[in-house]
Design an enzyme around this catalytic site. Sequence first.
Site, short mmCIF file in Angstrom:
data_model
loop_
_atom_site.label_atom_id
_atom_site.label_comp_id
_atom_site.label_asym_id
_atom_site.label_seq_id
_atom_site.Cartn_x
_atom_site.Cartn_y
_atom_site.Cartn_z
N ARG A 1 -3.29 -1.32 -6.49
CA ARG A 1 -2.40 -2.47 -6.36
C ARG A 1 -2.73 -3.43 -7.49
O ARG A 1 -3.77 -3.31 -8.14
CB ARG A 1 -2.57 -3.14 -5.00
N SER B 1 15.44 -42.75 -14.32
CA SER B 1 14.29 -41.95 -13.94
C SER B 1 14.24 -41.92 -12.42
O SER B 1 14.18 -42.96 -11.77
CB SER B 1 13.01 -42.56 -14.51
N ARG C 1 -3.43 2.70 8.78
CA ARG C 1 -3.71 1.41 8.12
C ARG C 1 -2.46 0.56 8.02
O ARG C 1 -1.36 1.07 7.88
CB ARG C 1 -4.18 1.63 6.68
N GLY D 1 -7.98 -7.41 4.37
CA GLY D 1 -8.86 -7.51 5.53
C GLY D 1 -8.28 -8.28 6.71
O GLY D 1 -8.96 -8.49 7.70
N TYR E 1 13.77 -34.53 -18.62
CA TYR E 1 12.31 -34.41 -18.58
C TYR E 1 11.77 -34.61 -17.16
O TYR E 1 12.46 -35.15 -16.29
CB TYR E 1 11.64 -35.42 -19.53
N LYS F 1 0.83 -1.20 0.00
CA LYS F 1 0.00 0.00 0.00
C LYS F 1 0.87 1.26 0.00
O LYS F 1 0.66 2.18 -0.78
CB LYS F 1 -0.92 -0.02 1.23
N MET G 1 -5.49 -7.52 8.55
CA MET G 1 -4.91 -6.72 9.64
C MET G 1 -5.82 -5.52 9.91
O MET G 1 -6.89 -5.42 9.33
CB MET G 1 -3.50 -6.30 9.26
N CYS H 1 10.06 -39.22 -12.15
CA CYS H 1 8.67 -39.66 -12.29
C CYS H 1 7.97 -39.77 -10.93
O CYS H 1 6.85 -40.23 -10.85
CB CYS H 1 8.58 -40.97 -13.05
N HIS I 1 -15.81 -9.76 0.56
CA HIS I 1 -14.75 -10.66 1.04
C HIS I 1 -14.88 -12.04 0.42
O HIS I 1 -13.93 -12.61 -0.10
CB HIS I 1 -14.84 -10.73 2.57
C1 PEP Z 1 8.71 -43.32 -6.94
O1 PEP Z 1 9.09 -44.06 -6.05
O2 PEP Z 1 8.96 -42.11 -6.99
C2 PEP Z 1 7.88 -43.86 -8.03
C3 PEP Z 1 7.54 -43.10 -9.05
O3 PEP Z 1 7.43 -45.11 -7.91
P1 PEP Z 1 6.21 -45.57 -6.98
O4 PEP Z 1 5.57 -44.33 -6.49
O5 PEP Z 1 5.33 -46.40 -7.81
O6 PEP Z 1 6.93 -46.33 -5.92
#
Ligand code: PEP
Length: 937
Positions: A383, A819, A139, A148, A906, A69, A150, A886, A501
């Site tokens: 703002r 992975s 304020r 809202g 990836y 502000k 404070m 993954c 709100h």
């Molecule tokens: C992991 O362990 O990160 C994984 C992807 O395999 P899961 O979750 O199936 O054990």
Amino acid sequence: MSKKSAPKKTSATKTPAKKTATQKTTVKKGTAAAGIKKSKLSTPNPPYFYFGGGKADGHAGMKDVLGGKGAGLAEMSKVGVPVPPGFTITTEVCTLFYENGMKIPDDIDNELSKAMGHIEKITGKKFGDPANPLLVSVRSGAKFSMPGMMDTVLNLGLNKETLEGFAKLSGDERFACDSYRRFVQMFGNVVLGIDKETFEEVIEAKKQARKIKHDSSLQVEDLNDIIKKYKHIIKKKTGEDFPDDPYQQLRMSRDAVFRSWNNPRAISYRKLNNIPGNLGTAVNVQAMVFGNMGNNSGTGVGFTRNPATGEKEFYGEYLLNAQGEDVVAGIRTPQPIKDLKNDMPVVFDQLRKITSQLEKHYRDVQDFEFTVENGKLYMLQTRTGKRTVQAALKIAVDMVKEKLITKEEALMRIEPSALDQLLHPRLDPAAKYEVIAKGLPASPGAASGVVYFTSEEAVEAATAGKGKKVILVRQETNPDDIEGMHASVGILTSRGGMTSHAAVVARGMGKCCVAGCEAARVRVDKKQLQIGKLIIKEGEVITLNGSTGEVIIGDVATIEPELSGEFAALMEWADEIRHLRVRTNADTPHDAIQARKYGAEGIGLCRTEHMFFSEERLPIVQEMILADSPEERMNALDKLLPFQKEDFKGIFEAMDGLPVTIRTLDPPLHEFLPEKGEIEKRIKELDKADEEYDEKLNRLKKTLLRIEELKEVNPMLGHRGCRLGVVYPEITEMQARAIIEAACEVNKAGKKAIPEIMIPLVGHVNELRNQREVVERIVNETKAKYNARKLTYSIGTMIEIPRAALTANEIATEAEFFSFGTNDLTQMSMGFSRDDAGKFLRYYVDKGILPKDPFISLDQEGVGQLVQMGTDRGRATKPDLKVGICGEHGGDPDSIAFCHKVGLNYVSCSPFRVPIARLAAAQATIMEKQKTSERDK
Ligand code: PEP
Ligand code: MG
């Protein structure tokens, strides 16, 4: 595997006594008790930053010290926008306040009257002068907006003497008395901590006695009487008289605003919004301007574009003859801002001009507040406007087209995890339903749920094992309802406008909200909602359509959203910029198709075990587990193969031309067998007269025995992952055969399958070598069978055991890709069972022991080191080693930024998180570019 992790929690409860980089103070330990005599600050001391009169000490870039502000007021003043003059006391003082035992250090306090002199000079009024009194507002204003949460005190500086002068100046004694009444009430509540209701009861009693409905009908003598009663309450509750000295009022209010940084609702808001608890708030002291000086005055709020849809239209509400609180409190229903053109044409034009100037200046949508005092327009605040994701997307893309911002800026303006909201369901247009009322379409989306009337009950019903979908129904919400709103799927209020709100907070949370539904009578005492003659009791189901404002009785089917043109444009820009590829975790052709629609560039993890749980397949899997010999096992596996092959074919077809990583069986086998108790029950229920009694009994007994044999004290560290394939190579064989046969058949049919076979839970290179041999043998056999010499495939492994990361240089000799399975890697590095840690992790996060749940956001300092090490060591052996992630972290924006930094190829995440990952990956590239260019400067 029931691999759940704790709900996301963040820590933001620290007091501002801790210093941040921008808040370096040189306070020594132990000074708190003695009090700070001379404060050292990073900004000029005294820390008062003036604004008003077309000038300012600060500017927009000083949010750290001036708060949003204060920085906004300074910037507006600098560019010639009319703001009431004032000054900002910096956030550093808040830190000192807490360090100094909740007291402002003397040297800073002593400068207060000098600072007030600045306002006096510009306004020509004097603080405490009975003839020409200056009134101010006090304020809060933190670096990040906390609407809202404070405290604020208005009309400060009034006492018996100044009241007379003020009445004369305004020419309206009633208005002056009412201002004083409001001040005493606010001061009593905010500064002295007396309940609002205590004061409201006095007004109600007076109105009843006078048989009037509205506050505005109260006359001077009524107001004087109310003020007298208020003061009496204050004396009784605090033992002190209401302070008459304006400077005492000012000091007490300033301290109360600093204290409000740590009130429970502010703490809770910070937690929900990831705002650090050590930033502190600034305090803004500013000359009062009055929107309630008659019909030539008014007050309003607005946005330069529609914050719900992003449409480029002037958007907001105002009330004539009203103070700011009246607009947001939802007690009077405000007028749409376009009507101001009729009521005050000159002011309307000026307001449009100023607000578009502000939007251009800040290059973003502005959320502004204004007051008109006797025909003169003042901007009170501007703002960055909070907006729905739909709006954010449209605005960002439109602003690129308008050449106001760059594509990179547009990408940085969307919070990746917020994209989730775009993928929310909407009501199925084919569904038939009964609309029972209509309110304002305050926040888009649709949700069905059971109604609850208090935040506590909503939270209770939504959590603690009940897990109900709750619609929170309130007359109007206030900051205390934040937890209840968070726990609910939708919010319905009977009062308040588009900037109430409920509306603002719901939009921020991405929850659907219908506000100001006047037909709804909300009875908290009776736990019921009445609409006409219809009574809906607690626990009954309604549906809200936040995009149309419709309230619907009962449950309604919902459908997947379609993604807008702006969404596609933004995603395209993200794809142009990002380096990280984005794959998906998908186990079925359906998920694969869905993920491809969201832009997945391959499958990073197909958990084959998920294909084993259907009604037809589970008995075959169990047959395989109960087998007494490899032949018997092979028999069962032969029956499973066609099922697996069909699934793989579907996935390869969906992913035509994109890589598909398929993991061999991972979970411990007991997960495919029923519970021991279940089998015992079935034995008891066997009918002796049944011809197959003996056969059934034997099979059940055998199952019991096998359950006993497979029982492990610690199954997650037991016989699972590649250890299964090592002991039962025929399982790996069957899976490899199903994968390669499917790939050959899909390729023959003219599509392109790119299988990547992934071995789980490898800790030692020899485990991978063992499984690789099995897979290669089958691949070669199958390729020969299909005469598919050109088939491209690869074999790799998950890195999810710390030892695998440590010995990645060896493991890479047998792998074409890695992975990171960061779910298991986190479990094993931190020693937190992923199935049980939920019980204590939220305490860890609440108490700040861990900043975040490490199963949701990668522990970069710890587990991250293993990811970095595994990648570097693997690539030291094989420079072109493909590396991905993954685990669940593959869809978490912070973890994605880390993956980018470490140089992964990836990330792979669930289909719905693919767009989030695409954007997060682009942002990671942009942030890296920004850092490099800063370094090069
Ligand atoms: C992991 O362990 O990160 C994984 C992807 O395999 P899961 O979750 O199936 O054990
Ligand atoms: Mg795993």
